[in-house]
Motif scaffolding. Structure first.
Motif, PDB file in Angstrom:
ATOM      1  N   ARG A 160       0.840  -1.201   0.000  1.00  0.00           N
ATOM      2  CA  ARG A 160       0.000   0.000   0.000  1.00  0.00           C
ATOM      3  C   ARG A 160       0.875   1.252   0.000  1.00  0.00           C
ATOM      4  O   ARG A 160       0.610   2.213  -0.740  1.00  0.00           O
ATOM      5  N   LEU A 161       1.927   1.217   0.785  1.00  0.00           N
ATOM      6  CA  LEU A 161       2.821   2.378   0.828  1.00  0.00           C
ATOM      7  C   LEU A 161       3.551   2.549  -0.502  1.00  0.00           C
ATOM      8  O   LEU A 161       3.696   3.662  -1.015  1.00  0.00           O
ATOM      9  N   LEU A 162       3.997   1.431  -1.057  1.00  0.00           N
ATOM     10  CA  LEU A 162       4.707   1.493  -2.344  1.00  0.00           C
ATOM     11  C   LEU A 162       3.838   2.118  -3.432  1.00  0.00           C
ATOM     12  O   LEU A 162       4.327   2.846  -4.295  1.00  0.00           O
ATOM     13  N   ALA A 163       2.568   1.810  -3.363  1.00  0.00           N
ATOM     14  CA  ALA A 163       1.659   2.286  -4.413  1.00  0.00           C
ATOM     15  C   ALA A 163       1.578   3.806  -4.448  1.00  0.00           C
ATOM     16  O   ALA A 163       1.138   4.385  -5.446  1.00  0.00           O
ATOM     17  N   ALA A 164       1.998   4.429  -3.376  1.00  0.00           N
ATOM     18  CA  ALA A 164       1.962   5.890  -3.336  1.00  0.00           C
ATOM     19  C   ALA A 164       3.177   6.512  -4.020  1.00  0.00           C
ATOM     20  O   ALA A 164       3.211   7.726  -4.239  1.00  0.00           O
ATOM     21  N   LEU A 165       4.168   5.693  -4.368  1.00  0.00           N
ATOM     22  CA  LEU A 165       5.387   6.226  -4.989  1.00  0.00           C
ATOM     23  C   LEU A 165       5.214   6.349  -6.500  1.00  0.00           C
ATOM     24  O   LEU A 165       4.463   5.586  -7.113  1.00  0.00           O
ATOM     25  N   PRO A 166       5.955   7.267  -7.114  1.00  0.00           N
ATOM     26  CA  PRO A 166       6.003   7.280  -8.585  1.00  0.00           C
ATOM     27  C   PRO A 166       6.556   5.950  -9.096  1.00  0.00           C
ATOM     28  O   PRO A 166       7.302   5.269  -8.398  1.00  0.00           O
TER      29      PRO A 166
ATOM     30  N   LEU B  22       8.426   6.742   1.881  1.00  0.00           N
ATOM     31  CA  LEU B  22       7.833   5.624   2.622  1.00  0.00           C
ATOM     32  C   LEU B  22       7.858   5.897   4.125  1.00  0.00           C
ATOM     33  O   LEU B  22       6.882   5.623   4.840  1.00  0.00           O
ATOM     34  N   ARG B  23       8.960   6.434   4.581  1.00  0.00           N
ATOM     35  CA  ARG B  23       9.044   6.747   6.024  1.00  0.00           C
ATOM     36  C   ARG B  23       8.026   7.806   6.403  1.00  0.00           C
ATOM     37  O   ARG B  23       7.371   7.720   7.446  1.00  0.00           O
ATOM     38  N   ALA B  24       7.909   8.803   5.532  1.00  0.00           N
ATOM     39  CA  ALA B  24       6.945   9.868   5.824  1.00  0.00           C
ATOM     40  C   ALA B  24       5.518   9.331   5.835  1.00  0.00           C
ATOM     41  O   ALA B  24       4.708   9.680   6.705  1.00  0.00           O
ATOM     42  N   LEU B  25       5.227   8.468   4.871  1.00  0.00           N
ATOM     43  CA  LEU B  25       3.877   7.893   4.813  1.00  0.00           C
ATOM     44  C   LEU B  25       3.612   7.015   6.023  1.00  0.00           C
ATOM     45  O   LEU B  25       2.520   7.001   6.589  1.00  0.00           O
ATOM     46  N   GLU B  26       4.644   6.282   6.411  1.00  0.00           N
ATOM     47  CA  GLU B  26       4.493   5.386   7.553  1.00  0.00           C
ATOM     48  C   GLU B  26       4.256   6.167   8.839  1.00  0.00           C
ATOM     49  O   GLU B  26       3.531   5.700   9.725  1.00  0.00           O
ATOM     50  N   ALA B  27       4.839   7.349   8.879  1.00  0.00           N
ATOM     51  CA  ALA B  27       4.731   8.141  10.109  1.00  0.00           C
ATOM     52  C   ALA B  27       3.408   8.865  10.228  1.00  0.00           C
ATOM     53  O   ALA B  27       3.081   9.406  11.286  1.00  0.00           O
ATOM     54  N   ARG B  28       2.640   8.899   9.150  1.00  0.00           N
ATOM     55  CA  ARG B  28       1.365   9.605   9.215  1.00  0.00           C
ATOM     56  C   ARG B  28       0.396   8.874  10.133  1.00  0.00           C
ATOM     57  O   ARG B  28       0.461   7.652  10.265  1.00  0.00           O
ATOM     58  N   PRO B  29      -0.551   9.628  10.643  1.00  0.00           N
ATOM     59  CA  PRO B  29      -1.576   8.971  11.462  1.00  0.00           C
ATOM     60  C   PRO B  29      -2.360   7.988  10.624  1.00  0.00           C
ATOM     61  O   PRO B  29      -2.540   8.173   9.419  1.00  0.00           O
ATOM     62  N   GLU B  30      -2.864   6.957  11.253  1.00  0.00           N
ATOM     63  CA  GLU B  30      -3.658   5.966  10.544  1.00  0.00           C
ATOM     64  C   GLU B  30      -4.876   6.603   9.892  1.00  0.00           C
ATOM     65  O   GLU B  30      -5.525   7.465  10.463  1.00  0.00           O
ATOM     66  N   GLY B  31      -5.122   6.141   8.696  1.00  0.00           N
ATOM     67  CA  GLY B  31      -6.297   6.643   8.000  1.00  0.00           C
ATOM     68  C   GLY B  31      -6.028   7.843   7.135  1.00  0.00           C
ATOM     69  O   GLY B  31      -6.866   8.253   6.352  1.00  0.00           O
ATOM     70  N   SER B  32      -4.820   8.427   7.246  1.00  0.00           N
ATOM     71  CA  SER B  32      -4.556   9.629   6.457  1.00  0.00           C
ATOM     72  C   SER B  32      -3.850   9.318   5.157  1.00  0.00           C
ATOM     73  O   SER B  32      -3.591  10.200   4.362  1.00  0.00           O
ATOM     74  N   LEU B  33      -3.516   8.053   4.932  1.00  0.00           N
ATOM     75  CA  LEU B  33      -2.727   7.723   3.752  1.00  0.00           C
ATOM     76  C   LEU B  33      -3.485   7.990   2.470  1.00  0.00           C
ATOM     77  O   LEU B  33      -2.936   8.516   1.509  1.00  0.00           O
ATOM     78  N   THR B  34      -4.699   7.607   2.459  1.00  0.00           N
ATOM     79  CA  THR B  34      -5.441   7.787   1.217  1.00  0.00           C
ATOM     80  C   THR B  34      -6.086   9.134   1.213  1.00  0.00           C
ATOM     81  O   THR B  34      -6.783   9.490   0.335  1.00  0.00           O
TER      82      THR B  34
END
Lengths: 350, 165
Positions: free
Chosen positions: B105-111, B153-165
């Motif tokens: 899921r995190l990878l999918a956010a990358l170019p 990826l680190r930045a995305l991981e550090a976000r609060p849950e539910g904020s990724l999408t």
């Protein structure tokens, strides 16, 4: 939680298996078709030019100089729903179940076809006449008109054939071969003959088109790329555009044929390029904005007033200069992009 | 080699290599359906080139095609539904499967290129040079993509849950 490179590596390897299957036979089957199509299209280019050239000669040959009847197979008319005036501008599919089958057609249309055996059509030619029962001499293979009216004779293993007739003149023929469609259409008003070779069942359906001019020449010797156009095919319908001396669009997506000479477009008119179907295929149509058959899914209209308008469809840029399509690209099975310049020369492939 | 023998060899290759390649395809797309399409395309290209692909290099060839087709598709703006298997607005960490696949899921956010570099470097364990060769880019570009990708990826991981999408 943050992670370092080792953590990332571990997490990637810990992902679950997506658990979908790939059938190697599907790939092999598609691959074989692709290889066969490439070979056929390569060979069909030269044959198609010959066929169109011959067909054009047949169309233009003086009525007082009939060619001798072919002494080959005699057509035997069989019961089959013939195309009539009621099917103006429409393809009619007629089943030709076996080798040497013949189908009776309306008066004043004569044509013959020659096809290779083994499921791949290698060459064919069509001729027609008005109000005459004389025949044309085939270049390859043979046939004779029926005793009264018109008949066709097919030499090949191809199960179906579609013929469209407009008011006593041959308008179009769609030949459904094992893996290819071949079609020729002639429009008296436009003075063009079309020769289309199109794969019918492959996943990236394509057509190639050569243009025979009214004076009997086939404009393919000097600028081959400009004479042929590769488009996709959608089931029995297809859309063809070609840049020869002019750009034409032949759109049969709604089962009615229309050919629009783009020379009739005004410079400020938009071109509409239609339809990306999925990640690997798209259909291309170039139609005047005012045409009645603008598809509901038309999009990416070219801004008006541009001298060299272009449109971008799903990241693929298609440029049109003045009235003429000068560049377009097609993603093939290998994901490549072919770009052509204004002269029809292949400029870039990657 | 005649066609029949080549087809047999190709069939064996597909069966042998699919488990690894489909995971790579999934990591590159984040969507099972898109991954299946991607793998199908890559295997078809491999089949078409089979006469010049050495058997011991077939997996590497197909993997290279996978990565490049994924990037090309992304560049062309086509509709590969990246991350389509992760459309839920809130991450669910209640199961181990979701936890394991959170990285997809995190990878999918990358170019696409960063994603490909990350997958080749850390899943396929390729060196920077090998990754550069596979993707036809410079080693510097690989380093840069790695660095940026990890940071994202680190930045995305550090976000609060539910904020990724």
């Amino acid at each position: 939680m943050s992670f370092d490179e080792l953590d990332l590596k571990n997490r990637l390897h810990a992902t679950s298996d997506p658990d979908f299957e790939v059938d190697p036979m599907d790939i092999i089957t598609t691959g074989r078709r692709t290889i066969a199509r490439r070979r056929l299209l390569t060979g069909a280019g030269a044959l198609g030019v010959l066929a169109v050239g011959g067909g054009t000669w047949g169309l233009l040959r003086p009525p007082g100089d009939p060619a001798p009847a072919d002494p080959g197979r005699q057509a035997t008319p069989v019961d089959s729903p013939p195309p009539t005036a009621a099917v103006l501008n429409r393809f009619v599919r007629v089943d030709v179940p076996d080798l040497d089958s013949s189908v009776k057609l309306p008066d004043r249309v004569t044509f013959w076809l020659t096809a290779g055996r083994g499921g791949s059509l290698v060459a064919w030619q069509v001729a027609f006449e008005h109000g005459s029962s004389s025949s044309e001499r085939p270049v390859m293979g043979g046939s004779l008109p029926g005793p009264d009216g018109v008949a066709w004779n097919v030499s090949g293993d191809h199960p179906t054939m579609s013929v469209g007739v407009v008011a006593g003149r041959l308008r179009s023929v769609l030949f459904a071969a094992t893996s290819y469609d071949q079609a020729q259409a002639y429009d008296e008003d436009l003075g063009y003959s079309f020769f289309v070779v199109a794969s019918q069942r492959d996943i990236d359906r394509r057509a190639q088109l050569w243009v025979a001019m009214e004076d009997g020449t086939v404009r393919s010797a000097t600028s081959r790329v400009a004479e042929q156009c590769v488009v996709t095919i959608d089931d029995a319908s297809f859309t063809v555009a070609v840049d020869a001396t002019d750009l034409l669009a032949l759109d049969q997506s709604d089962a009615s044929a229309s050919m629009t000479p783009l020379s009739s477009l005004k410079p400020e008119q938009s071109l509409i390029l239609r339809g990306v179907e999925n990640a690997t295929r798209y259909r291309l149509a170039v139609l005047p904005e005012a045409a009645s058959r603008i598809a509901p899914d038309a999009r990416n209209r070219t801004p008006k007033g541009q001298s060299a308008p272009s449109v971008v469809i799903d990241g693929i840029t298609i440029a049109a200069r003045s009235h003429r399509l000068v560049a377009w690209s097609s993603a093939d099975l290998e994901g490549g992009l072919d770009w052509y310049d204004e002269a029809g020369k292949l400029r870039h492939t990657h | 080699m005649n066609r029949s023998a080549a087809d047999t060899e190709f069939t064996e290759f597909v069966r042998r290599a699919t488990p690894s390649l489909r995971r790579t395809a999934w990591l590159l797309t984040g969507d099972r359906e898109a991954a299946a399409d991607l793998l199908q395309q890559a295997l078809l290209k491999t089949y078409l080139a089979w006469h010049r692909v050495r058997a011991d290099e077939a997996s590497a060839y197909t993997r290279k095609v996978l990565a490049n087709v994924a990037i090309d598709t992304w560049r062309k703006g086509r509709d590969i539904p990246v991350g389509g298997d992760f459309d839920r607005p809130v991450r669910d960490r209640s199961t181990s499967v979701d936890d394991h696949d959170e990285i997809v899921r995190l990878l999918a956010a990358l170019p696409a290129q960063q994603r490909a570099v990350i997958v080749l470097r850390y899943f396929e364990d390729l060196t920077e040079t090998a990754t550069a060769n596979e993707l036809g880019i410079s080693v510097g570009a690989v380093k840069s993509a790695c660095s940026r990708g990890l940071a994202t990826l680190r930045a995305l991981e550090a976000r609060p849950e539910g904020s990724l999408t």
